[in-house]
Write a protein that holds these residues in place. Sequence first.
Motif, PDB file in Angstrom:
ATOM      1  N   GLU A 184      16.955  11.124  42.365  1.00 18.18           N
ATOM      2  CA  GLU A 184      16.747  12.492  42.798  1.00 18.18           C
ATOM      3  C   GLU A 184      17.711  12.766  43.950  1.00 18.18           C
ATOM      4  O   GLU A 184      17.850  11.960  44.856  1.00 18.18           O
ATOM      5  CB  GLU A 184      15.301  12.699  43.259  1.00 18.18           C
ATOM      6  N   GLU A 226      18.945  11.249  29.820  1.00 20.80           N
ATOM      7  CA  GLU A 226      17.629  11.842  29.642  1.00 20.80           C
ATOM      8  C   GLU A 226      17.015  12.294  30.959  1.00 20.80           C
ATOM      9  O   GLU A 226      16.411  13.351  31.045  1.00 20.80           O
ATOM     10  CB  GLU A 226      16.699  10.860  28.934  1.00 20.80           C
ATOM     11  N   LYS A 227      17.151  11.467  31.983  1.00 17.43           N
ATOM     12  CA  LYS A 227      16.651  11.857  33.288  1.00 17.43           C
ATOM     13  C   LYS A 227      17.623  11.350  34.346  1.00 17.43           C
ATOM     14  O   LYS A 227      18.294  10.338  34.152  1.00 17.43           O
ATOM     15  CB  LYS A 227      15.238  11.322  33.542  1.00 17.43           C
ATOM     16  N   PRO A 228      17.741  12.063  35.463  1.00 21.40           N
ATOM     17  CA  PRO A 228      18.668  11.621  36.507  1.00 21.40           C
ATOM     18  C   PRO A 228      18.323  10.221  36.989  1.00 21.40           C
ATOM     19  O   PRO A 228      17.153   9.860  37.067  1.00 21.40           O
ATOM     20  CB  PRO A 228      18.462  12.640  37.629  1.00 21.40           C
ATOM     21  N   TRP A 229      19.336   9.445  37.327  1.00 14.32           N
ATOM     22  CA  TRP A 229      19.084   8.075  37.795  1.00 14.32           C
ATOM     23  C   TRP A 229      18.557   8.066  39.214  1.00 14.32           C
ATOM     24  O   TRP A 229      18.022   7.086  39.693  1.00 14.32           O
ATOM     25  CB  TRP A 229      20.328   7.207  37.665  1.00 14.32           C
ATOM     26  N   PRO A 243      21.576  17.253  27.978  1.00 19.50           N
ATOM     27  CA  PRO A 243      22.035  16.522  29.175  1.00 19.50           C
ATOM     28  C   PRO A 243      22.672  15.198  28.787  1.00 19.50           C
ATOM     29  O   PRO A 243      22.365  14.626  27.741  1.00 19.50           O
ATOM     30  CB  PRO A 243      20.745  16.307  29.967  1.00 19.50           C
TER      31      PRO A 243
END
Length: 103
Positions: free
Chosen positions: A28, A23-26, A20
């Motif tokens: 939801e 690392e993680k979506p900013w 990706p």
Amino acid sequence: MGSSDSQPEYRPPPPPPPPPLVEKPWREQEFNTSIKKELLEEIRNYKSLIVSVEQPRILLVGQIGAGKSSFFNSVNSVFRGHVIMQATSGYGDTSVSKKVSEG
């Protein structure tokens, strides 16, 4: 077709998916058909708070090749429910638009 000793053609396994971008979506974000319909209705039923403004107008400004016409065509396609190419989009160093026109 082949002899009894023929073997299936070897195909290498597909490459793994790319990692990706983050690392993680900013944030939801849930998006589905129901939410899309709700947003489209909200936009279609928009009423200005200013009496003199009968309908909203949006000015897209940007350099040649920035994607103004493509953006317009994408938004227009969403509202019409099928792909439409109303605004001529081009490429290169020259402009497709010759004059400003009122929709």
